[in-house]
Write a protein that holds these residues in place. Sequence first.
Motif, PDB file in Angstrom:
ATOM      1  N   MET A 151       0.844  -1.208   0.000  1.00 43.36           N
ATOM      2  CA  MET A 151       0.000   0.000   0.000  1.00 43.36           C
ATOM      3  C   MET A 151       0.874   1.250   0.000  1.00 43.36           C
ATOM      4  O   MET A 151       0.762   2.106  -0.852  1.00 43.36           O
ATOM      5  CB  MET A 151      -0.926  -0.052   1.240  1.00 43.36           C
ATOM      6  CG  MET A 151      -1.922   1.093   1.284  1.00 43.36           C
ATOM      7  SD  MET A 151      -3.088   1.071  -0.106  1.00 43.36           S
ATOM      8  CE  MET A 151      -3.832   2.655   0.083  1.00 43.36           C
ATOM      9  N   LYS A 152       1.815   1.289   0.971  1.00 44.04           N
ATOM     10  CA  LYS A 152       2.708   2.439   1.068  1.00 44.04           C
ATOM     11  C   LYS A 152       3.591   2.531  -0.192  1.00 44.04           C
ATOM     12  O   LYS A 152       3.792   3.607  -0.756  1.00 44.04           O
ATOM     13  CB  LYS A 152       3.585   2.296   2.306  1.00 44.04           C
ATOM     14  CG  LYS A 152       4.027   3.629   2.856  1.00 44.04           C
ATOM     15  CD  LYS A 152       4.710   3.458   4.180  1.00 44.04           C
ATOM     16  CE  LYS A 152       5.318   4.760   4.651  1.00 44.04           C
ATOM     17  NZ  LYS A 152       6.207   4.542   5.786  1.00 44.04           N
ATOM     18  N   LYS A 153       4.069   1.342  -0.622  1.00 41.45           N
ATOM     19  CA  LYS A 153       4.928   1.267  -1.795  1.00 41.45           C
ATOM     20  C   LYS A 153       4.195   1.808  -3.034  1.00 41.45           C
ATOM     21  O   LYS A 153       4.737   2.588  -3.807  1.00 41.45           O
ATOM     22  CB  LYS A 153       5.327  -0.195  -2.020  1.00 41.45           C
ATOM     23  CG  LYS A 153       6.697  -0.335  -2.634  1.00 41.45           C
ATOM     24  CD  LYS A 153       7.097  -1.802  -2.602  1.00 41.45           C
ATOM     25  CE  LYS A 153       8.451  -2.037  -3.197  1.00 41.45           C
ATOM     26  NZ  LYS A 153       8.769  -3.469  -3.120  1.00 41.45           N
ATOM     27  N   THR A 154       2.923   1.387  -3.176  1.00 47.78           N
ATOM     28  CA  THR A 154       2.106   1.833  -4.310  1.00 47.78           C
ATOM     29  C   THR A 154       2.012   3.357  -4.314  1.00 47.78           C
ATOM     30  O   THR A 154       2.134   4.004  -5.356  1.00 47.78           O
ATOM     31  CB  THR A 154       0.674   1.250  -4.210  1.00 47.78           C
ATOM     32  OG1 THR A 154       0.790  -0.097  -3.843  1.00 47.78           O
ATOM     33  CG2 THR A 154      -0.066   1.395  -5.511  1.00 47.78           C
ATOM     34  N   LEU A 155       1.828   3.906  -3.129  1.00 44.54           N
ATOM     35  CA  LEU A 155       1.685   5.354  -3.002  1.00 44.54           C
ATOM     36  C   LEU A 155       2.966   6.060  -3.456  1.00 44.54           C
ATOM     37  O   LEU A 155       2.916   7.043  -4.198  1.00 44.54           O
ATOM     38  CB  LEU A 155       1.372   5.687  -1.538  1.00 44.54           C
ATOM     39  CG  LEU A 155       0.686   7.029  -1.309  1.00 44.54           C
ATOM     40  CD1 LEU A 155      -0.739   6.946  -1.828  1.00 44.54           C
ATOM     41  CD2 LEU A 155       0.683   7.378   0.161  1.00 44.54           C
ATOM     42  N   ILE A 156       4.105   5.516  -3.016  1.00 42.21           N
ATOM     43  CA  ILE A 156       5.385   6.124  -3.390  1.00 42.21           C
ATOM     44  C   ILE A 156       5.583   6.044  -4.908  1.00 42.21           C
ATOM     45  O   ILE A 156       5.911   7.038  -5.553  1.00 42.21           O
ATOM     46  CB  ILE A 156       6.567   5.441  -2.651  1.00 42.21           C
ATOM     47  CG1 ILE A 156       6.456   5.757  -1.147  1.00 42.21           C
ATOM     48  CG2 ILE A 156       7.907   5.915  -3.195  1.00 42.21           C
ATOM     49  CD1 ILE A 156       7.387   4.959  -0.287  1.00 42.21           C
ATOM     50  N   SER A 199       3.400   8.536  -6.656  1.00 36.87           N
ATOM     51  CA  SER A 199       3.843   9.937  -6.583  1.00 36.87           C
ATOM     52  C   SER A 199       5.074  10.184  -7.442  1.00 36.87           C
ATOM     53  O   SER A 199       5.193  11.252  -8.045  1.00 36.87           O
ATOM     54  CB  SER A 199       4.116  10.402  -5.154  1.00 36.87           C
ATOM     55  OG  SER A 199       3.963   9.391  -4.232  1.00 36.87           O
ATOM     56  N   VAL A 200       5.965   9.180  -7.524  1.00 36.84           N
ATOM     57  CA  VAL A 200       7.147   9.354  -8.381  1.00 36.84           C
ATOM     58  C   VAL A 200       6.705   9.487  -9.840  1.00 36.84           C
ATOM     59  O   VAL A 200       7.142  10.390 -10.553  1.00 36.84           O
ATOM     60  CB  VAL A 200       8.142   8.172  -8.210  1.00 36.84           C
ATOM     61  CG1 VAL A 200       9.209   8.219  -9.296  1.00 36.84           C
ATOM     62  CG2 VAL A 200       8.787   8.227  -6.838  1.00 36.84           C
ATOM     63  N   ILE A 201       5.783   8.611 -10.247  1.00 38.40           N
ATOM     64  CA  ILE A 201       5.317   8.661 -11.641  1.00 38.40           C
ATOM     65  C   ILE A 201       4.638  10.000 -11.935  1.00 38.40           C
ATOM     66  O   ILE A 201       4.923  10.643 -12.935  1.00 38.40           O
ATOM     67  CB  ILE A 201       4.357   7.483 -11.947  1.00 38.40           C
ATOM     68  CG1 ILE A 201       5.170   6.174 -11.951  1.00 38.40           C
ATOM     69  CG2 ILE A 201       3.654   7.679 -13.292  1.00 38.40           C
ATOM     70  CD1 ILE A 201       4.359   4.930 -12.114  1.00 38.40           C
ATOM     71  N   SER A 202       3.784  10.474 -11.033  1.00 37.55           N
ATOM     72  CA  SER A 202       3.101  11.729 -11.339  1.00 37.55           C
ATOM     73  C   SER A 202       4.069  12.901 -11.339  1.00 37.55           C
ATOM     74  O   SER A 202       3.934  13.815 -12.150  1.00 37.55           O
ATOM     75  CB  SER A 202       1.903  11.972 -10.422  1.00 37.55           C
ATOM     76  OG  SER A 202       2.237  11.695  -9.106  1.00 37.55           O
ATOM     77  N   ALA A 203       5.093  12.860 -10.476  1.00 35.65           N
ATOM     78  CA  ALA A 203       6.105  13.924 -10.483  1.00 35.65           C
ATOM     79  C   ALA A 203       6.830  13.937 -11.832  1.00 35.65           C
ATOM     80  O   ALA A 203       7.071  15.001 -12.406  1.00 35.65           O
ATOM     81  CB  ALA A 203       7.098  13.715  -9.343  1.00 35.65           C
ATOM     82  N   GLY A 253       6.747  16.962 -14.616  1.00 35.95           N
ATOM     83  CA  GLY A 253       8.022  17.496 -15.102  1.00 35.95           C
ATOM     84  C   GLY A 253       8.084  17.478 -16.608  1.00 35.95           C
ATOM     85  O   GLY A 253       8.454  18.470 -17.235  1.00 35.95           O
ATOM     86  N   ALA A 254       7.672  16.369 -17.239  1.00 34.27           N
ATOM     87  CA  ALA A 254       7.717  16.240 -18.690  1.00 34.27           C
ATOM     88  C   ALA A 254       6.782  17.243 -19.343  1.00 34.27           C
ATOM     89  O   ALA A 254       7.129  17.870 -20.333  1.00 34.27           O
ATOM     90  CB  ALA A 254       7.346  14.818 -19.099  1.00 34.27           C
ATOM     91  N   ALA A 255       5.593  17.425 -18.778  1.00 30.41           N
ATOM     92  CA  ALA A 255       4.619  18.344 -19.359  1.00 30.41           C
ATOM     93  C   ALA A 255       5.126  19.779 -19.309  1.00 30.41           C
ATOM     94  O   ALA A 255       4.992  20.514 -20.290  1.00 30.41           O
ATOM     95  CB  ALA A 255       3.283  18.224 -18.622  1.00 30.41           C
TER      96      ALA A 255
END
Length: 108
Positions: free
Chosen positions: A1-6, A9-13, A17-19
Amino acid sequence: MKKTLIVTSVISALLVGAASARAAEAAELWTKNCAACHGKEGAGKAKLGTKDLSVAAKQDSFSDEKLFTELKDGMKDSDGKVRMKPFAAKLSDADLKALVAYVRTLKK
Ligand code: HEC
């Protein structure tokens, strides 16, 4: 659960950044290729007959597809006079798409 959250958030960051990198690139493309005739903010230049791109009615008068084709293949008056030269040889399709999106940000 915690791992999924991390991971999420990394993917959305990364996506954010790319956008914004692409938006900065589009702004630079606009400054280099378009601003001379359309003005930095797209306000247009009376002498060249370019219209104010911040005006909603102007923005509504062309579709994304129409603008893409006009940028790629050039734009002529009804009497055949060239208004915008084609950018096909100078800019990639990806650049032109980024510019279409950028033009939409000029609307007030
Ligand atoms: C040599 C001058 C010139 C350059 C350079 C130029 N334009 Fe234009 N553009 C014009 C003129 C003239 C028109 C026709 C009058 C109008 O609609 O503002 C026009 C029209 C447009 C329109 C309105 C299209 C429509 O269908 O009504 C958009 C949006 C536009 N240009 C975006 C761009 C972008 C993006 C670039 C850079 C890749 C660019 N222009 C480069 C002169 C130029």
